[in-house]
Design a protein around this motif. Structure first.
Motif, PDB file in Angstrom:
ATOM      1  N   ALA A  67       0.813  -1.327   0.068  1.00 42.76           N
ATOM      2  CA  ALA A  67       0.081   0.027   0.114  1.00 42.76           C
ATOM      3  C   ALA A  67       0.835   1.178   0.029  1.00 42.76           C
ATOM      4  N   ASP A  68       0.306   2.365  -0.472  1.00 44.53           N
ATOM      5  CA  ASP A  68       1.184   3.497  -0.669  1.00 44.53           C
ATOM      6  C   ASP A  68       0.144   4.693   0.017  1.00 44.53           C
ATOM      7  N   LEU A  69      -1.108   4.627   0.379  1.00 45.97           N
ATOM      8  CA  LEU A  69      -2.087   5.500   1.020  1.00 45.97           C
ATOM      9  C   LEU A  69      -2.712   4.884   2.181  1.00 45.97           C
ATOM     10  N   MET A  70      -2.683   5.839   3.074  1.00 49.20           N
ATOM     11  CA  MET A  70      -3.095   5.268   4.390  1.00 49.20           C
ATOM     12  C   MET A  70      -4.470   6.265   4.565  1.00 49.20           C
ATOM     13  N   ILE A  71      -5.534   5.491   4.780  1.00 48.17           N
ATOM     14  CA  ILE A  71      -6.658   6.468   5.114  1.00 48.17           C
ATOM     15  C   ILE A  71      -7.020   6.018   6.529  1.00 48.17           C
ATOM     16  N   VAL A  72      -6.633   6.977   7.594  1.00 51.28           N
ATOM     17  CA  VAL A  72      -6.972   6.937   8.690  1.00 51.28           C
ATOM     18  C   VAL A  72      -8.445   7.522   8.923  1.00 51.28           C
ATOM     19  N   ALA A  73      -9.236   6.561   9.575  1.00 51.56           N
ATOM     20  CA  ALA A  73     -10.959   6.967   9.534  1.00 51.56           C
ATOM     21  C   ALA A  73     -11.248   6.789  10.948  1.00 51.56           C
ATOM     22  N   VAL A  83       0.514   0.979  16.833  1.00 57.42           N
ATOM     23  CA  VAL A  83       0.333   0.002  15.699  1.00 57.42           C
ATOM     24  C   VAL A  83       0.164   0.759  14.525  1.00 57.42           C
ATOM     25  N   LEU A  84      -0.602   2.004  14.593  1.00 58.54           N
ATOM     26  CA  LEU A  84      -0.625   2.869  13.547  1.00 58.54           C
ATOM     27  C   LEU A  84       0.886   3.233  13.005  1.00 58.54           C
ATOM     28  N   ARG A  85       1.622   3.831  13.637  1.00 57.31           N
ATOM     29  CA  ARG A  85       2.767   3.895  13.245  1.00 57.31           C
ATOM     30  C   ARG A  85       3.625   2.712  12.734  1.00 57.31           C
ATOM     31  N   GLN A  86       3.787   1.663  13.162  1.00 61.80           N
ATOM     32  CA  GLN A  86       4.095   0.414  12.570  1.00 61.80           C
ATOM     33  C   GLN A  86       3.966   0.163  11.231  1.00 61.80           C
ATOM     34  N   ILE A  87       2.579   0.199  11.108  1.00 64.10           N
ATOM     35  CA  ILE A  87       1.948   0.031   9.579  1.00 64.10           C
ATOM     36  C   ILE A  87       2.382   1.089   8.809  1.00 64.10           C
ATOM     37  N   TYR A  88       2.509   2.406   9.236  1.00 62.13           N
ATOM     38  CA  TYR A  88       2.909   3.407   8.482  1.00 62.13           C
ATOM     39  C   TYR A  88       4.465   3.137   7.918  1.00 62.13           C
ATOM     40  N   GLU A  93       7.630   3.362  -0.003  1.00 64.40           N
ATOM     41  CA  GLU A  93       7.705   4.728  -0.406  1.00 64.40           C
ATOM     42  C   GLU A  93       7.396   4.876  -2.013  1.00 64.40           C
ATOM     43  N   PRO A  94       6.938   6.074  -2.240  1.00 62.68           N
ATOM     44  CA  PRO A  94       6.412   7.205  -1.651  1.00 62.68           C
ATOM     45  C   PRO A  94       5.010   6.860  -1.010  1.00 62.68           C
ATOM     46  N   LYS A  95       4.821   7.615   0.243  1.00 59.45           N
ATOM     47  CA  LYS A  95       3.575   6.937   0.902  1.00 59.45           C
ATOM     48  C   LYS A  95       2.757   8.458   1.595  1.00 59.45           C
ATOM     49  N   TRP A  96       1.394   8.318   1.417  1.00 60.45           N
ATOM     50  CA  TRP A  96       0.614   9.334   1.727  1.00 60.45           C
ATOM     51  C   TRP A  96      -0.223   8.853   2.736  1.00 60.45           C
ATOM     52  N   VAL A  97      -0.777   9.923   3.523  1.00 62.47           N
ATOM     53  CA  VAL A  97      -1.967   9.602   4.521  1.00 62.47           C
ATOM     54  C   VAL A  97      -2.843  10.558   4.416  1.00 62.47           C
ATOM     55  N   ILE A  98      -4.404  10.257   4.667  1.00 70.94           N
ATOM     56  CA  ILE A  98      -5.311  11.022   4.659  1.00 70.94           C
ATOM     57  C   ILE A  98      -6.014  10.795   6.068  1.00 70.94           C
ATOM     58  N   ALA A  99      -6.254  11.925   6.802  1.00 74.41           N
ATOM     59  CA  ALA A  99      -6.887  11.789   8.211  1.00 74.41           C
ATOM     60  C   ALA A  99      -8.267  12.114   7.965  1.00 74.41           C
ATOM     61  N   MET A 100      -9.132  11.167   7.849  1.00 77.96           N
ATOM     62  CA  MET A 100     -10.585  11.287   7.660  1.00 77.96           C
ATOM     63  C   MET A 100     -11.284  11.484   8.944  1.00 77.96           C
ATOM     64  N   GLY A 101     -12.203  12.519   9.088  1.00 76.27           N
ATOM     65  CA  GLY A 101     -12.919  12.818  10.175  1.00 76.27           C
ATOM     66  C   GLY A 101     -12.323  13.874  11.280  1.00 76.27           C
ATOM     67  N   VAL A 102     -13.063  14.675  11.976  1.00 74.06           N
ATOM     68  CA  VAL A 102     -12.550  15.346  12.818  1.00 74.06           C
ATOM     69  C   VAL A 102     -11.852  14.619  13.817  1.00 74.06           C
ATOM     70  N   CYS A 103     -12.340  13.355  14.392  1.00 74.44           N
ATOM     71  CA  CYS A 103     -11.385  12.645  15.364  1.00 74.44           C
ATOM     72  C   CYS A 103      -9.942  12.326  14.865  1.00 74.44           C
ATOM     73  N   ALA A 104      -9.792  11.955  13.590  1.00 74.18           N
ATOM     74  CA  ALA A 104      -8.354  11.704  13.135  1.00 74.18           C
ATOM     75  C   ALA A 104      -7.625  12.912  13.081  1.00 74.18           C
ATOM     76  N   PRO A 124       3.084  11.674   9.446  1.00 77.57           N
ATOM     77  CA  PRO A 124       2.980  12.897   8.865  1.00 77.57           C
ATOM     78  C   PRO A 124       1.494  12.767   7.767  1.00 77.57           C
ATOM     79  N   VAL A 125       0.611  13.966   7.824  1.00 75.74           N
ATOM     80  CA  VAL A 125      -0.789  13.846   7.107  1.00 75.74           C
ATOM     81  C   VAL A 125      -0.520  14.585   6.049  1.00 75.74           C
ATOM     82  N   ASP A 126      -0.962  14.249   4.854  1.00 71.17           N
ATOM     83  CA  ASP A 126      -1.088  14.947   3.396  1.00 71.17           C
ATOM     84  C   ASP A 126      -2.369  15.610   3.405  1.00 71.17           C
ATOM     85  N   ILE A 127      -3.614  15.180   3.804  1.00 71.87           N
ATOM     86  CA  ILE A 127      -4.860  15.614   3.263  1.00 71.87           C
ATOM     87  C   ILE A 127      -5.657  15.468   4.732  1.00 71.87           C
TER      88      ILE A 127
END
Length: 183
Positions: A67-73, A83-88, A93-104, A124-127
Protein backbone atom coordinates in the motif's frame (compact mmCIF):
# COMPACT_ATOMS: atom_id res chain seq x y z
CA UNK A 1 -12.02 16.49 -24.48
CA UNK A 2 -10.19 13.48 -25.80
CA UNK A 3 -6.53 12.82 -26.29
CA UNK A 4 -6.79 13.23 -30.06
CA UNK A 5 -7.90 16.86 -29.58
CA UNK A 6 -4.75 17.55 -27.58
CA UNK A 7 -2.61 15.90 -30.27
CA UNK A 8 -3.56 17.59 -33.55
CA UNK A 9 -0.28 16.64 -35.23
CA UNK A 10 0.04 13.21 -33.62
CA UNK A 11 2.95 14.09 -31.29
CA UNK A 12 2.87 14.08 -27.52
CA UNK A 13 5.57 15.90 -25.57
CA UNK A 14 5.96 15.37 -21.87
CA UNK A 15 8.54 14.94 -19.13
CA UNK A 16 9.56 11.91 -17.11
CA UNK A 17 8.16 13.61 -13.99
CA UNK A 18 4.76 14.02 -15.67
CA UNK A 19 4.65 10.37 -16.76
CA UNK A 20 5.79 9.15 -13.34
CA UNK A 21 3.23 11.40 -11.62
CA UNK A 22 0.46 10.12 -13.88
CA UNK A 23 1.45 6.50 -13.19
CA UNK A 24 1.61 7.07 -9.43
CA UNK A 25 -1.70 8.86 -9.19
CA UNK A 26 -3.41 6.26 -11.37
CA UNK A 27 -2.42 3.32 -9.18
CA UNK A 28 -2.78 4.38 -5.56
CA UNK A 29 -3.41 1.38 -3.31
CA UNK A 30 -4.96 2.30 0.03
CA UNK A 31 -4.29 0.64 3.36
CA UNK A 32 -7.53 1.31 5.15
CA UNK A 33 -7.32 1.95 8.87
CA UNK A 34 -10.94 2.18 9.99
CA UNK A 35 -11.28 2.80 13.71
CA UNK A 36 -14.75 4.22 14.31
CA UNK A 37 -17.88 5.53 12.60
CA UNK A 38 -15.88 7.20 9.79
CA UNK A 39 -14.91 3.71 8.63
CA UNK A 40 -18.50 3.06 7.52
CA UNK A 41 -18.39 6.12 5.27
CA UNK A 42 -14.97 5.03 3.98
CA UNK A 43 -16.41 1.62 3.08
CA UNK A 44 -19.35 3.32 1.38
CA UNK A 45 -16.87 5.15 -0.89
CA UNK A 46 -15.96 1.76 -2.35
CA UNK A 47 -19.52 0.75 -3.21
CA UNK A 48 -20.84 0.90 -6.80
CA UNK A 49 -22.42 4.32 -6.30
CA UNK A 50 -19.13 6.06 -5.47
CA UNK A 51 -16.67 3.49 -6.85
CA UNK A 52 -13.03 3.89 -5.85
CA UNK A 53 -12.02 1.83 -8.87
CA UNK A 54 -12.58 4.76 -11.23
CA UNK A 55 -9.27 6.09 -9.96
CA UNK A 56 -7.33 2.81 -9.84
CA UNK A 57 -7.97 2.23 -6.14
CA UNK A 58 -10.10 -0.91 -6.24
CA UNK A 59 -7.46 -2.90 -4.41
CA UNK A 60 -7.72 -1.95 -0.75
CA UNK A 61 -4.67 -3.64 0.68
CA UNK A 62 -4.74 -5.71 3.84
CA UNK A 63 -0.97 -5.63 3.95
CA UNK A 64 0.95 -2.37 4.39
CA UNK A 65 3.84 -3.58 2.25
CA UNK A 66 1.67 -3.30 -0.86
CA UNK A 67 0.00 0.00 0.00
CA UNK A 68 1.05 3.59 -0.53
CA UNK A 69 -1.96 5.49 0.89
CA UNK A 70 -3.17 5.20 4.47
CA UNK A 71 -6.70 6.42 5.17
CA UNK A 72 -7.05 6.86 8.93
CA UNK A 73 -10.79 6.92 9.56
CA UNK A 74 -11.88 7.66 13.12
CA UNK A 75 -10.39 8.30 16.51
CA UNK A 76 -6.98 6.89 17.40
CA UNK A 77 -6.50 5.70 20.95
CA UNK A 78 -3.15 5.83 22.74
CA UNK A 79 -2.99 2.02 22.59
CA UNK A 80 -3.58 2.01 18.82
CA UNK A 81 -1.00 4.73 18.09
CA UNK A 82 2.08 2.42 18.04
CA UNK A 83 0.24 -0.01 15.75
CA UNK A 84 -0.66 2.84 13.39
CA UNK A 85 2.97 3.98 13.32
CA UNK A 86 4.23 0.44 12.68
CA UNK A 87 1.88 0.01 9.73
CA UNK A 88 2.94 3.40 8.35
CA UNK A 89 6.63 2.46 8.65
CA UNK A 90 6.00 -0.79 6.75
CA UNK A 91 4.36 1.00 3.79
CA UNK A 92 6.36 1.50 0.61
CA UNK A 93 7.80 4.87 -0.41
CA UNK A 94 6.41 7.23 -1.53
CA UNK A 95 3.49 7.08 0.88
CA UNK A 96 0.62 9.40 1.70
CA UNK A 97 -1.87 9.76 4.56
CA UNK A 98 -5.45 11.06 4.67
CA UNK A 99 -6.87 11.90 8.11
CA UNK A 100 -10.57 11.20 7.64
CA UNK A 101 -12.94 12.86 10.07
CA UNK A 102 -12.59 15.36 12.85
CA UNK A 103 -11.47 12.68 15.33
CA UNK A 104 -8.50 11.66 13.19
CA UNK A 105 -7.68 15.29 12.39
CA UNK A 106 -7.86 16.81 15.88
CA UNK A 107 -9.27 14.32 18.39
CA UNK A 108 -12.80 15.59 17.85
CA UNK A 109 -15.09 15.74 20.86
CA UNK A 110 -12.87 13.25 22.70
CA UNK A 111 -10.56 15.65 24.52
CA UNK A 112 -9.16 13.20 27.06
CA UNK A 113 -6.04 11.23 27.89
CA UNK A 114 -7.08 8.08 25.99
CA UNK A 115 -7.45 9.61 22.50
CA UNK A 116 -4.62 11.02 20.39
CA UNK A 117 -5.43 14.67 19.62
CA UNK A 118 -4.73 14.41 15.92
CA UNK A 119 -3.11 11.60 13.97
CA UNK A 120 -0.44 14.05 12.79
CA UNK A 121 1.25 13.49 16.17
CA UNK A 122 2.00 9.94 14.98
CA UNK A 123 2.36 10.07 11.18
CA UNK A 124 2.71 12.96 8.71
CA UNK A 125 -0.66 13.82 7.18
CA UNK A 126 -1.07 15.00 3.58
CA UNK A 127 -4.82 15.69 3.45
CA UNK A 128 -7.13 16.57 6.34
CA UNK A 129 -10.77 15.64 5.71
CA UNK A 130 -13.21 17.39 8.11
CA UNK A 131 -16.63 16.19 9.12
CA UNK A 132 -18.32 13.95 11.63
CA UNK A 133 -18.48 11.65 9.75
CA UNK A 134 -17.46 12.96 6.33
CA UNK A 135 -19.55 11.74 3.41
CA UNK A 136 -18.07 9.39 0.79
CA UNK A 137 -18.21 12.24 -1.74
CA UNK A 138 -15.93 14.26 0.53
CA UNK A 139 -13.46 11.37 0.70
CA UNK A 140 -13.46 11.10 -3.09
CA UNK A 141 -12.80 14.85 -3.33
CA UNK A 142 -9.88 14.49 -0.89
CA UNK A 143 -8.51 11.62 -2.98
CA UNK A 144 -8.70 13.76 -6.14
CA UNK A 145 -6.83 16.55 -4.33
CA UNK A 146 -4.24 14.00 -3.28
CA UNK A 147 -3.97 12.90 -6.92
CA UNK A 148 -3.13 16.48 -7.88
CA UNK A 149 -0.47 16.55 -5.17
CA UNK A 150 0.97 13.22 -6.36
CA UNK A 151 0.95 14.36 -10.00
CA UNK A 152 3.01 17.45 -9.15
CA UNK A 153 5.54 15.69 -6.91
CA UNK A 154 9.09 16.16 -8.09
CA UNK A 155 11.58 13.34 -8.59
CA UNK A 156 15.22 12.86 -7.58
CA UNK A 157 17.25 15.92 -6.48
CA UNK A 158 14.33 18.21 -7.25
CA UNK A 159 12.27 16.25 -4.69
CA UNK A 160 14.90 16.76 -2.00
CA UNK A 161 14.93 20.48 -2.79
CA UNK A 162 11.12 20.61 -2.69
CA UNK A 163 11.06 18.88 0.72
CA UNK A 164 13.70 21.25 2.11
CA UNK A 165 11.72 24.29 0.92
CA UNK A 166 8.52 22.91 2.42
CA UNK A 167 10.17 22.23 5.78
CA UNK A 168 11.70 25.71 5.81
CA UNK A 169 8.33 27.35 5.10
CA UNK A 170 6.69 25.31 7.87
CA UNK A 171 9.49 26.22 10.26
CA UNK A 172 8.88 29.92 9.57
CA UNK A 173 5.18 29.50 10.42
CA UNK A 174 5.89 28.09 13.88
CA UNK A 175 6.04 30.64 16.72
CA UNK A 176 9.42 30.50 18.40
CA UNK A 177 10.16 31.28 22.04
CA UNK A 178 11.68 34.69 22.57
CA UNK A 179 10.24 36.14 19.36
CA UNK A 180 7.23 37.98 20.73
CA UNK A 181 5.25 34.96 21.89
CA UNK A 182 3.50 35.14 25.23
CA UNK A 183 3.46 32.06 27.42
Amino acid sequence: MGLEEKLPSGFLLTTVEQVAGWARKSSVWPATFGLACCAIEMMAAGDPRHDFSRWGMERASATPRQADLMIVAGRVSQKMAPVLRQIYDQMTEPKWVIAMGVCASSGGMFNNYAIVQGVDHIVPVDIYLPGCPPRPEMLLDAILKLHDKIQNTKLGPQRAKQIAELEESRRRQLPLLGQGTVL
